[in-house]
Design a protein around this motif. Sequence first.
Motif, PDB file in Angstrom:
ATOM      1  N   ALA A 181     -57.506   5.037  38.833  1.00  0.00           N
ATOM      2  CA  ALA A 181     -58.743   5.574  39.373  1.00  0.00           C
ATOM      3  C   ALA A 181     -59.515   6.251  38.252  1.00  0.00           C
ATOM      4  O   ALA A 181     -59.038   6.336  37.116  1.00  0.00           O
ATOM      5  N   ALA A 182     -60.711   6.734  38.596  1.00  0.00           N
ATOM      6  CA  ALA A 182     -61.559   7.349  37.580  1.00  0.00           C
ATOM      7  C   ALA A 182     -60.921   8.593  36.990  1.00  0.00           C
ATOM      8  O   ALA A 182     -61.237   8.992  35.879  1.00  0.00           O
ATOM      9  N   TYR A 207     -64.140   1.941  24.946  1.00  0.00           N
ATOM     10  CA  TYR A 207     -65.323   1.989  25.800  1.00  0.00           C
ATOM     11  C   TYR A 207     -66.318   2.979  25.209  1.00  0.00           C
ATOM     12  O   TYR A 207     -65.933   4.086  24.813  1.00  0.00           O
ATOM     13  N   ASP A 208     -67.548   2.558  25.101  1.00  0.00           N
ATOM     14  CA  ASP A 208     -68.587   3.434  24.567  1.00  0.00           C
ATOM     15  C   ASP A 208     -69.555   3.790  25.687  1.00  0.00           C
ATOM     16  O   ASP A 208     -70.374   2.965  26.103  1.00  0.00           O
ATOM     17  N   PRO A 209     -69.470   5.026  26.205  1.00  0.00           N
ATOM     18  CA  PRO A 209     -70.318   5.378  27.358  1.00  0.00           C
ATOM     19  C   PRO A 209     -71.811   5.364  27.012  1.00  0.00           C
ATOM     20  O   PRO A 209     -72.648   5.228  27.886  1.00  0.00           O
ATOM     21  N   TRP A 210     -72.160   5.508  25.725  1.00  0.00           N
ATOM     22  CA  TRP A 210     -73.587   5.552  25.355  1.00  0.00           C
ATOM     23  C   TRP A 210     -74.222   4.173  25.454  1.00  0.00           C
ATOM     24  O   TRP A 210     -75.440   4.069  25.588  1.00  0.00           O
ATOM     25  N   LYS A 211     -73.391   3.136  25.331  1.00  0.00           N
ATOM     26  CA  LYS A 211     -73.951   1.789  25.446  1.00  0.00           C
ATOM     27  C   LYS A 211     -73.957   1.301  26.886  1.00  0.00           C
ATOM     28  O   LYS A 211     -74.748   0.445  27.252  1.00  0.00           O
ATOM     29  N   PHE A 264     -56.679  -7.607  36.327  1.00  0.00           N
ATOM     30  CA  PHE A 264     -55.717  -6.638  36.858  1.00  0.00           C
ATOM     31  C   PHE A 264     -56.397  -5.501  37.623  1.00  0.00           C
ATOM     32  O   PHE A 264     -55.752  -4.552  38.016  1.00  0.00           O
ATOM     33  N   GLN A 265     -57.685  -5.597  37.800  1.00  0.00           N
ATOM     34  CA  GLN A 265     -58.464  -4.571  38.508  1.00  0.00           C
ATOM     35  C   GLN A 265     -58.218  -3.180  37.943  1.00  0.00           C
ATOM     36  O   GLN A 265     -57.920  -2.239  38.671  1.00  0.00           O
ATOM     37  N   VAL A 266     -58.314  -3.062  36.628  1.00  0.00           N
ATOM     38  CA  VAL A 266     -58.022  -1.788  35.978  1.00  0.00           C
ATOM     39  C   VAL A 266     -59.223  -0.843  35.917  1.00  0.00           C
ATOM     40  O   VAL A 266     -59.101   0.296  36.355  1.00  0.00           O
ATOM     41  N   PRO A 267     -60.384  -1.269  35.386  1.00  0.00           N
ATOM     42  CA  PRO A 267     -61.456  -0.286  35.206  1.00  0.00           C
ATOM     43  C   PRO A 267     -61.874   0.339  36.534  1.00  0.00           C
ATOM     44  O   PRO A 267     -61.971  -0.337  37.552  1.00  0.00           O
ATOM     45  N   ALA A 268     -62.097   1.647  36.490  1.00  0.00           N
ATOM     46  CA  ALA A 268     -62.562   2.363  37.679  1.00  0.00           C
ATOM     47  C   ALA A 268     -63.919   2.975  37.347  1.00  0.00           C
ATOM     48  O   ALA A 268     -64.275   3.124  36.178  1.00  0.00           O
ATOM     49  N   TYR A 269     -64.655   3.339  38.363  1.00  0.00           N
ATOM     50  CA  TYR A 269     -66.011   3.821  38.155  1.00  0.00           C
ATOM     51  C   TYR A 269     -66.173   5.180  38.815  1.00  0.00           C
ATOM     52  O   TYR A 269     -65.623   5.414  39.897  1.00  0.00           O
ATOM     53  N   GLU A 270     -66.906   6.035  38.162  1.00  0.00           N
ATOM     54  CA  GLU A 270     -67.114   7.383  38.707  1.00  0.00           C
ATOM     55  C   GLU A 270     -68.225   7.352  39.751  1.00  0.00           C
ATOM     56  O   GLU A 270     -69.355   7.746  39.471  1.00  0.00           O
ATOM     57  N   TYR A 271     -67.880   6.912  40.921  1.00  0.00           N
ATOM     58  CA  TYR A 271     -68.894   6.788  41.966  1.00  0.00           C
ATOM     59  C   TYR A 271     -69.418   8.148  42.406  1.00  0.00           C
ATOM     60  O   TYR A 271     -70.530   8.264  42.884  1.00  0.00           O
ATOM     61  N   VAL A 281     -67.556   4.161  33.300  1.00  0.00           N
ATOM     62  CA  VAL A 281     -66.414   3.310  33.641  1.00  0.00           C
ATOM     63  C   VAL A 281     -65.200   3.963  33.005  1.00  0.00           C
ATOM     64  O   VAL A 281     -65.262   4.400  31.863  1.00  0.00           O
ATOM     65  N   ARG A 282     -64.107   4.076  33.759  1.00  0.00           N
ATOM     66  CA  ARG A 282     -62.941   4.779  33.242  1.00  0.00           C
ATOM     67  C   ARG A 282     -61.745   3.839  33.182  1.00  0.00           C
ATOM     68  O   ARG A 282     -61.419   3.174  34.163  1.00  0.00           O
ATOM     69  N   LYS A 283     -61.109   3.823  32.047  1.00  0.00           N
ATOM     70  CA  LYS A 283     -59.849   3.085  31.947  1.00  0.00           C
ATOM     71  C   LYS A 283     -59.067   3.590  30.744  1.00  0.00           C
ATOM     72  O   LYS A 283     -59.626   4.259  29.881  1.00  0.00           O
TER      73      LYS A 283
END
Lengths: 561, 309
Positions: free
Chosen positions: B87-88, B140-144, B157-164, B172-174
């Motif tokens: 999760a995030a 992961y680069d959050p600025w891009k 594998f459904q890994v990345p999670a998102y800060e909804y 995106v968090r992983k």
Amino acid sequence: MNKKLAVSIIIIGICMCFFFLFGETGSIWSDEDSAESSVVHPILIADTGIFKKLERPPVKFYHDKHTVALEKEGCSVCHPQDKKGRFIFKYPRLRDDKNKQSLMNSYHDNCIGCHRERAKAGKKAGAVTCGECHIVREKYKKIEHAPIGSDYYLPLEDTYHRDCIGCHKEEKKLTKKAEVLNWKGFYVKKKEIEKATWPKMDFDYYLHYQHEKGLEKDCKLCHHIYDEKEKKLVYKKGTESSCRDCHREKDEESRRSFQKVAHADCINCHMERSKEGKKTGPYSCEGCHIEQKQRTARELAVVPRPGRGQPDRVLISIKDSRMKEVPFDHKGHEAQSLTCRNCHHEKLIACKECHTKNGSPEGGMVNLAKAYHEPLSERSCVGCHTSYKLKPSCAGCHHLLKSGVTEASCLPCHSGSFKEVGVASKLGNPKELLPANMSGDITIKIMEKDYMPAKFPHLRIIKKLTEISKSSKLAKQFHSDQKTICSSCHHKSPLGAKKEVPLCSTCHSLNMESRKTDTPGLLGAYHRLCLGCHKEMGIKPVDCTGCHAGKTGLKTGMRKQ
Amino acid sequence: MGINRRDFIKLLAGTGGIALFGKNVNVWADEHVTSLHESFGVIVDTTLCVGCRSCEKACNQINQDLPRKASEFYKDNSMLEKRRRMAADSYTVVNRYNNPEDTNRPVYVKFQCMHCTDPACVSACIVGALTKESNGAIRYDPWKCIGCRYCMAACPFQVPAYEYNNAMTPQVRKCTFCFEQRTSKGKAPACVQACPMEVMTFGKRRELIKIAKRRIEKHPDRYIPHLYGEHELGGTSWMYLSSLPFEEIDFPNLGYISPPSYTEPIQHAIFKHFIPPLTLFAVLGGLMWFLKPKVVKSESVLEEENSEK
């Protein structure tokens, strides 16, 4: 108006008739069905060999209920007799298995015919309609085919279910709301026909002894061999073996299957003896097939040995063998087994008769060395000894050690003479194992940052392992000296009493970076060894704070490098 | 003509793609084999895990931007009752699975980003916010990031999670493979370091495969003879050993071919140096020009036009 009423009454009447005739009501046996949990086992009459696909469920036949009801009439009501008056246990008496139809008729004529007759005579009788006997419903074995990650699977968001949700929006008379539907229930189920499993009947040393005693050692009453010349069964002393030696799982030529022989001979003999007023065994189904606790080897050890001229102890020597002879305590091993078949298969002859040096067809092409040393077999020496290592008291150390034959395990067996067998344990005082300047407890503090130091009771563990080793006959033989106790933890170390051994950290380094070998680090080595042993032996603690109390109030962090 | 405009375009695009497709696959494979061997990786030996969740705790501590959780949270093992996923706020989770052979000894499995050798998320990212580093980590680069969440759809594998729940600056968090803090300096990730049972082994991927195979050989009764991630989806940096079939511990059978090696040759072929689309439009334009009906205005029409004026 009257006409309408009459018609409806007739229709209801016809429905009722059909319901009683063909409906699966099971009214007569229903009470007994509910009490099924207390060991009443039915015989499932299916004969799928002839009937192939069944039109109706198989019949649950409670044999013992019939024996009780027909006690006066005797077995001959149902079973045919041979010339000597012995019963042949097949049913129905006038069985006609030419084809499906004739077999079905013979069942129906015999069962229903008898039930009708008894009912007419005012006696207690069984069912006469279809549904009353054919009441075994096929049991379904559920196999779910839920999607991957089924626990967090959201059926409402699955696009495959879009069409379903279209209708299951609201709660109506026949449709449920989508939220409350059992979505998992829609995935495929596989059905499986119920099988009746009877508890197995084990003819162990105890029962054999009871028969010996009761029949005054008249072995020929049960044991026989087939004389090819005279074409008849004769008894010859010293040739006794298991019934299964000749009577196999299925009928072969003139030999009946083991199941048939066991039932016919045992029950007939028991009945005859009971008629004569002698002490005898049971002849009802549940007399033998009861769910009793299997007698353990220890309980059987007090039973007098079955005598068939077997040796008390024997020096196993193989011609031209390169290894020394093995002194074998036959009597001692008998006390560790439930039946002779545990080692001897069905024939009660020496291993080397069939398992020749290079293997022979009689021995299933298993050569003699394999027959003794195959680690995966239950009958071989090594295989059986290996299975003992799985016991909780042994598995603690042995789950880490290489199983099967190792270099060290040759000599304890291949000693060449009886001199060393059966001597007392070679394990001495546990204290003598520790170096003089070492205390009984060791404090381990590699996780100081997060946890309090762990106290490792070194001496107590040595004492316990010594105690276990001394209590077992097998361990006494194989744990040949005191070093054995040390070697499961201090593996790959030079060992010796009163000698300091290398520290764990010599090989298992604290540095955990990029690995090129599979040697665990110190942290892993400690935890795997301690926890592995505790789990295998069922010892507590197996949680973190059981060994090292957690530090409270401190900011916990990663282990220091 | 028996061919209409729509069919013609389809045909042209199809033949163009097929012509360039075969060649590109080989180039793809060569490029990626070298990087596969030199990168770092981790073997997770699920037969050793005792489910203490020290890895989760260590992960939470080293990633300072994750919400802090009390250490009591990691002592409460009731959450193992439920199957969880990344999760995030948690880059790694430990799940418990029933062991059909011995119900008293459940199997614990740690999950996190597998750091695929040929990652689908990196391929799917349209702004290059996700990058595959030479040491194996996927960063992961959050600025891009523009928050399109294509990476989440692409990940097998459904890994990345998102800060909804973060309205203003969602990310995106992983799992980062502890790139900044540890693996870029050649150190093992925090979870590997923290594990008391040393369930995880950190090292060069090449060496790890040898170690894992030796382990399977040594204990054939303990493991099923398969190293999950050695070849799956073209290889992953995190690889798993197990005593249960991998389907039973939620590792789907995804085949050995990486998703980008299917999608990218087609995409790249269609747009290679922008030549195919330009050629397509040039051809179409030429055809239009060539097939333009030559209208010879008849006199009557001319007269009408004149009269209108």
